[in-house]
Scaffold this active site. Structure first.
Site, PDB file in Angstrom:
ATOM      1  N   TYR A 141      34.416  26.151  14.778  1.00  0.00           N
ATOM      2  CA  TYR A 141      33.598  25.290  14.767  1.00  0.00           C
ATOM      3  C   TYR A 141      33.211  24.097  14.260  1.00  0.00           C
ATOM      4  O   TYR A 141      32.390  23.287  14.060  1.00  0.00           O
ATOM      5  CB  TYR A 141      32.489  26.594  14.696  1.00  0.00           C
ATOM      6  N   LYS A 191      43.807  37.529  14.191  1.00  0.00           N
ATOM      7  CA  LYS A 191      44.796  37.392  15.758  1.00  0.00           C
ATOM      8  C   LYS A 191      45.915  36.901  14.800  1.00  0.00           C
ATOM      9  O   LYS A 191      46.779  35.659  14.770  1.00  0.00           O
ATOM     10  CB  LYS A 191      44.370  36.774  16.329  1.00  0.00           C
ATOM     11  N   ASP A 223      40.841  41.484  20.106  1.00  0.00           N
ATOM     12  CA  ASP A 223      41.004  42.152  21.348  1.00  0.00           C
ATOM     13  C   ASP A 223      40.774  43.834  20.575  1.00  0.00           C
ATOM     14  O   ASP A 223      40.328  44.375  21.599  1.00  0.00           O
ATOM     15  CB  ASP A 223      42.553  41.699  22.551  1.00  0.00           C
ATOM     16  N   ASP A 247      31.080  35.322  15.849  1.00  0.00           N
ATOM     17  CA  ASP A 247      30.316  34.937  17.192  1.00  0.00           C
ATOM     18  C   ASP A 247      30.539  35.963  18.431  1.00  0.00           C
ATOM     19  O   ASP A 247      29.290  36.109  19.127  1.00  0.00           O
ATOM     20  CB  ASP A 247      30.243  33.579  17.506  1.00  0.00           C
ATOM     21  N   ASP A 251      27.485  39.341  19.568  1.00  0.00           N
ATOM     22  CA  ASP A 251      26.907  39.566  20.338  1.00  0.00           C
ATOM     23  C   ASP A 251      27.408  41.353  21.292  1.00  0.00           C
ATOM     24  O   ASP A 251      27.078  41.456  21.844  1.00  0.00           O
ATOM     25  CB  ASP A 251      26.928  38.411  21.579  1.00  0.00           C
TER      26      ASP A 251
END
Length: 359
Positions: A141, A191, A223, A247, A251
Site C-alpha cells: 500500500y 508468505k 493462505d 486487511d 474482513d
C-alpha cells in the site's frame, strides 16, 4: 477530563454510524464525569466535495490538534472517476501516515448471543475472541515504485512490497505486548515460502519473540491461516501480519463473527489514535437507516481504552453492547429471516439507555 475529539463522518453510512457513536461517547462521558469537545471535519469524498481534496488541510490540522480521531468511512462509486491521488481512500492513507499510526488493532469477538448470526457451525465458532494486529504503513500500500507504463494493449503495472527490520520489529512488539494481556499466544502470518519481505518478517518476529519468553509464538502462511480462520477460529488469540494480509484477514474475521458491522478498529503508534469501524462506506445502504452502528460504537470503546487509558469506561461501553444484544436487538445485517430488526438510530439509542441504566 476533557476529551478533545475530531470526528470525520466521511461518506456513505459514515455519518449515520458516527452520529450514534458520538452519542454513546457523550453518554459515557456523562456517566463518568468527563467533558467531550467534538470538532467535525470532512474527509474522503466529503473532503473532495468541500475542498477538492480527500484530506483538506484544515481537516488534518484539526486531527493533529485533537486527542483522538473518530472516522466513519470513506469512498463510493461517485468518486471513482477521480485521479488515483485524489481518491477518497488516498485521504485515509495520508491521514494514517500523518498521524504516525503504524499499528492497526482489529478485534473479532463473537458475542454469545450472536452465535446464530455466524455462517459457521456453532461448535466451530463458539468462543472466538481474536485480535488481528496489522502493520499499517508499509507493504504494497505504501511501497515505491508503483507505476503503470506502456501503451494499450502492452501496459505493465508495478507495485512494490517493502519492509524494513525496524518497521517489522515495532509492529511485532505491539502484538507481543497485547498478547501478554490476553492469552499469551501470537501467530505471525506471512508468505515466507514465496516473498522476500515475508522471509525477513519471519526472521525479525522470531528475534523479537526472544524478549517475550512468556508468549508462545507460531508462524503460518496467509493462505493456510485463512483456511483455519473459517474452520477453527476460536484457537486464535493474537494474529500478527503485514498490511495487505491484515486487511484481507480482518474482513474474513468479520464474516466469522456474524457481520463486518460489528468490527471496530484502532490505528495507534503515534501521539494521536485513529478509530474507525472496519465495514467501509456501504453506499448501497446509505441513508436507509439500516446500517449497523456497533462497529463505530465499539471503536469509541477502543478509543477510551487506548487513547485515554479509561479501562472502566471502555468495559462499561462493551458491557452495554453485550446487554443490548442479549435482549435480542438486531440490525438487518445480524438478523435471521423473519426476525424483527431495529434501525441504526434505535440501536444507538438502546446502547445509550443501557449505559445510563447500568451506571
Amino acid at each position: 477530563m476533557l476529551l478533545r475529539i475530531t470526528a470525520l463522518p466521511g461518506d456513505g453510512i459514515g455519518p449515520e454510524v458516527t452520529t450514534e457513536a458520538l452519542n454513546v461517547l457523550h453518554t459515557v462521558a456523562q456517566v463518568f464525569r468527563h467533558e467531550v469537545e467534538v470538532t467535525t471535519k470532512p474527509v474522503g469524498g466529503a473532503g473532495l466535495t468541500a475542498s477538492k481534496h480527500p484530506l483538506p488541510d484544515d481537516t488534518l490540522q484539526a486531527c493533529v490538534a485533537s486527542d483522538a480521531v473518530l472516522l466513519g468511512a470513506v469512498g463510493g462509486p461517485a468518486f471513482d472517476h477521480y485521479p488515483i491521488d485524489l481518491r477518497p481512500e488516498k485521504g485515509l492513507l495520508k491521514l494514517r501516515q500523518a498521524l504516525g499510526c503504524f499499528a492497526n488493532l482489529r478485534p473479532a469477538v463473537l458475542f454469545p448471543s450472536l452465535l446464530d448470526s455466524s455462517p459457521l457451525r456453532p461448535e466451530a465458532v463458539q468462543g472466538t475472541d481474536m485480535m488481528i494486529v496489522r502493520e499499517l504503513l508499509g507493504g504494497l500500500y505504501f511501497g515505491e515504485p508503483r507505476t503503470i507504463t506502456g501503451t494499450n494493449p502492452s501496459r505493465e503495472a508495478v507495485d512494490t512490497m517493502r519492509y524494513t527490520e525496524a518497521g517489522i520489529e515495532r509492529i511485532a512488539r505491539v502484538a507481543f505486548d497485547l498478547a501478554r494481556r490476553r492469552r499469551k499466544q501470537v501467530l505471525s502470518v506471512d508468505k515466507a515460502n514465496v516473498l522476500a519481505c515475508s522471509r525477513l518478517w519471519r526472521e525479525v518476529v522470531t528475534a523479537v519473540a526472544e524478549d517475550y519468553p512468556d508468549v508462545a509464538l507460531s508462524h503460518n502462511y496467509v493462505d493456510s491461516c485463512a483456511m483455519i480462520l473459517v474452520a477453527r477460529p476460536a484457537q486464535y488469540d493474537v494474529i500478527l501480519t503485514e498490511n495487505m494480509f491484515g486487511d484481507i484477514l480482518s474482513d474474513l474475521a468479520g464474516g466469522v463473527v456474524g457481520s463486518l458491522g460489528l468490527l471496530a478498529s484502532a490505528s495507534i503508534g503515534g501521539k494521536i489514535g485513529l478509530y474507525e469501524p472496519v465495514h467501509g462506506s456501504a453506499p448501497d445502504i446509505a441513508g436507509k437507516g439500516i446500517a449497523n452502528p456497533l462497529g463505530a460504537i465499539l471503536s469509541v470503546g477502543m478509543m477510551l481504552r487506548h487513547s485515554f487509558q479509561f479501562e472502566k469506561e471502555a468495559s462499561h461501553l462493551e458491557s452495554a453492547v453485550a446487554a443490548v444484544l442479549n435482549r435480542g436487538l438486531r440490525t438487518r445485517d445480524l438478523s435471521r429471516p423473519g426476525e424483527k430488526t431495529v434501525t441504526t438510530q434505535e440501536m444507538g439509542k438502546a446502547i445509550t439507555e443501557q449505559l445510563s441504566k447500568s451506571a
